[in-house]
Design an enzyme around this catalytic site. Sequence first.
Site, PDB file in Angstrom:
ATOM      1  N   ASP A  84      69.226 136.530  93.450  1.00 50.19           N
ATOM      2  CA  ASP A  84      69.858 135.409  94.147  1.00 50.19           C
ATOM      3  C   ASP A  84      69.027 134.993  95.370  1.00 50.19           C
ATOM      4  O   ASP A  84      68.011 135.627  95.699  1.00 50.19           O
ATOM      5  CB  ASP A  84      71.274 135.847  94.554  1.00 50.19           C
ATOM      6  CG  ASP A  84      72.299 134.748  94.360  1.00 50.19           C
ATOM      7  OD1 ASP A  84      71.922 133.570  94.462  1.00 50.19           O
ATOM      8  OD2 ASP A  84      73.476 135.076  94.124  1.00 50.19           O
ATOM      9  N   TRP A  94      69.802 128.145  92.499  1.00 47.95           N
ATOM     10  CA  TRP A  94      70.789 127.068  92.297  1.00 47.95           C
ATOM     11  C   TRP A  94      70.179 125.679  92.069  1.00 47.95           C
ATOM     12  O   TRP A  94      70.868 124.664  92.218  1.00 47.95           O
ATOM     13  CB  TRP A  94      71.814 127.026  93.436  1.00 47.95           C
ATOM     14  CG  TRP A  94      72.117 128.375  93.994  1.00 47.95           C
ATOM     15  CD1 TRP A  94      72.783 129.381  93.351  1.00 47.95           C
ATOM     16  CD2 TRP A  94      71.747 128.891  95.272  1.00 47.95           C
ATOM     17  NE1 TRP A  94      72.841 130.491  94.146  1.00 47.95           N
ATOM     18  CE2 TRP A  94      72.216 130.217  95.341  1.00 47.95           C
ATOM     19  CE3 TRP A  94      71.061 128.357  96.360  1.00 47.95           C
ATOM     20  CZ2 TRP A  94      72.029 131.028  96.461  1.00 47.95           C
ATOM     21  CZ3 TRP A  94      70.855 129.159  97.474  1.00 47.95           C
ATOM     22  CH2 TRP A  94      71.342 130.472  97.519  1.00 47.95           C
ATOM     23  N   GLY A  95      68.902 125.611  91.755  1.00 49.75           N
ATOM     24  CA  GLY A  95      68.315 124.323  91.350  1.00 49.75           C
ATOM     25  C   GLY A  95      67.765 123.468  92.471  1.00 49.75           C
ATOM     26  O   GLY A  95      67.061 122.493  92.212  1.00 49.75           O
ATOM     27  N   ASP A 147      77.074 126.961  91.790  1.00 50.15           N
ATOM     28  CA  ASP A 147      77.979 127.794  90.990  1.00 50.15           C
ATOM     29  C   ASP A 147      79.008 126.963  90.218  1.00 50.15           C
ATOM     30  O   ASP A 147      79.634 126.049  90.759  1.00 50.15           O
ATOM     31  CB  ASP A 147      78.746 128.759  91.909  1.00 50.15           C
ATOM     32  CG  ASP A 147      77.820 129.774  92.556  1.00 50.15           C
ATOM     33  OD1 ASP A 147      76.588 129.650  92.423  1.00 50.15           O
ATOM     34  OD2 ASP A 147      78.350 130.683  93.215  1.00 50.15           O
TER      35      ASP A 147
HETATM   36  C1  GLA Z   1      75.902 133.224  94.358  1.00 48.14           C
HETATM   37  C2  GLA Z   1      75.557 133.074  92.892  1.00 48.14           C
HETATM   38  C3  GLA Z   1      76.753 133.481  92.059  1.00 48.14           C
HETATM   39  C4  GLA Z   1      77.140 134.923  92.358  1.00 48.14           C
HETATM   40  C5  GLA Z   1      77.410 135.076  93.857  1.00 48.14           C
HETATM   41  C6  GLA Z   1      77.583 136.537  94.249  1.00 48.14           C
HETATM   42  O1  GLA Z   1      76.899 132.346  94.743  1.00 48.14           O
HETATM   43  O2  GLA Z   1      75.161 131.765  92.599  1.00 48.14           O
HETATM   44  O3  GLA Z   1      76.476 133.329  90.665  1.00 48.14           O
HETATM   45  O4  GLA Z   1      76.100 135.761  91.948  1.00 48.14           O
HETATM   46  O5  GLA Z   1      76.345 134.562  94.629  1.00 48.14           O
HETATM   47  O6  GLA Z   1      77.780 136.715  95.608  1.00 48.14           O
END
Ligand code: GLA
Length: 409
Positions: free
Chosen positions: A154, A190-191, A212
């Site tokens: 992440d 996230w793009g 998300d």
């Molecule tokens: C981010 C990611 C999610 C998840 C959360 C966990 O928001 O995009 O998919 O992994 O963190 O904290």
Amino acid sequence: MKIRSIYILILCCLLNMKSYAQIKSKDGSILAPTPPMGWMTWNYFADNINEQNIMEIADAMLSSGLLNAGYNYIFIDDGWQGGRDNRNNIIADPKKFPSGIIALAEYVHRKGLKLGIYSDAALLTCSGYTASLGFEEQDAKTFASWGIDYLKYDYCSAPDDLETAKIRYKTMNDALRNSGRAIAFGICEWGGRKPWLWAAQTGGQLWRTTNDVRDKWKRRGVEEGGEGILDIVDINASLDQYAGPGHWNDMDMLVVGLNGKKGPSGDLGGTGCTNIEYQSQMSLWSIMASPLAATNDLRKMDEETKRILLNKEVIAINQDVLGKQAVRKVNDENWTILLKPLQNGDYALAILNRTETSQIRVCDFSSLGLNGIYQIRDLWQHQVVGKDKKWKGSVDAHETKLFRLIKIN
Ligand code: GLA
């Protein structure tokens, strides 16, 4: 001199191509030749995970038929970490995982499943747990020694700029490749920095293309935030050229079967979808060759959820070895139509009604570049519904028809 430059250019291209999608495991096969499938802890459990509930889910993956249908990963998401020991080795929370991750990995491997884990390219993860910045080599070796098969990495608490992101992802990728184990690498920024342009070169087998997912059809106004199913489709559909074996656009988890249960996907308007919408998500994620990560409680699935997640004809479209993401052929206020070529010469065709009412649609195959007569197999009805140059029928609000077209002449 000129010839030498051309030679160097060709060599660079070849080297670059090698790093693109050619990460191989010990037996010589590439990692993630088809989109990874499995179940992810995040949207049902959030960080309330422990070895007991993950083992129960592993059992349910077998008893429900998910493993048999191709879902073979358990992806542990955020919240497993318990800090570092006095040698700076990352450790699992001993209260949540009293037997340790090695024992859990052995348990899931014995069942024919693989195990994924989660970290972040900063000091802290998105939920504030210990992350891997500065400890990439050490953490990758720890994950390898535990028997981990996949890392979701992440980008919370990290700087916004593109160059730092590329460096941090490459550092972890190099550490994974140096760890002695074939660990697939899922990039999750996230793009925002267009990872489809660089994530494969930094070693990722997949990269999230959006924020998300929430358990909703679409965002109601910009101020609501959070991505619904349709919001993700609209972002991902133009990225088909970047997907292929070993490098996939990741549309985030399937919200199928969450039914408005709280948990992270319940935020920002995530009050739940209808089964028609969940079925659309399964169709659209499949035709766009996205990884398929369920995240509902597999221990208690109703029949509709099983019907959607376990549709083998739909999964076969997702897992087709040609590895093409569907091309978006039509996109207007009312309709999205996607076409995906398959290895054996067939095509998958998705027709999504974006409107709020049932509509009749005629889809002339020649307008999609397909000439001739096709047998039309409806992959949700599991039957042939015509032999023709076109399809005409009614599509419910938010429904996606998914067909396999088999050329007759
Ligand atoms: C981010 C990611 C999610 C998840 C959360 C966990 O928001 O995009 O998919 O992994 O963190 O904290």
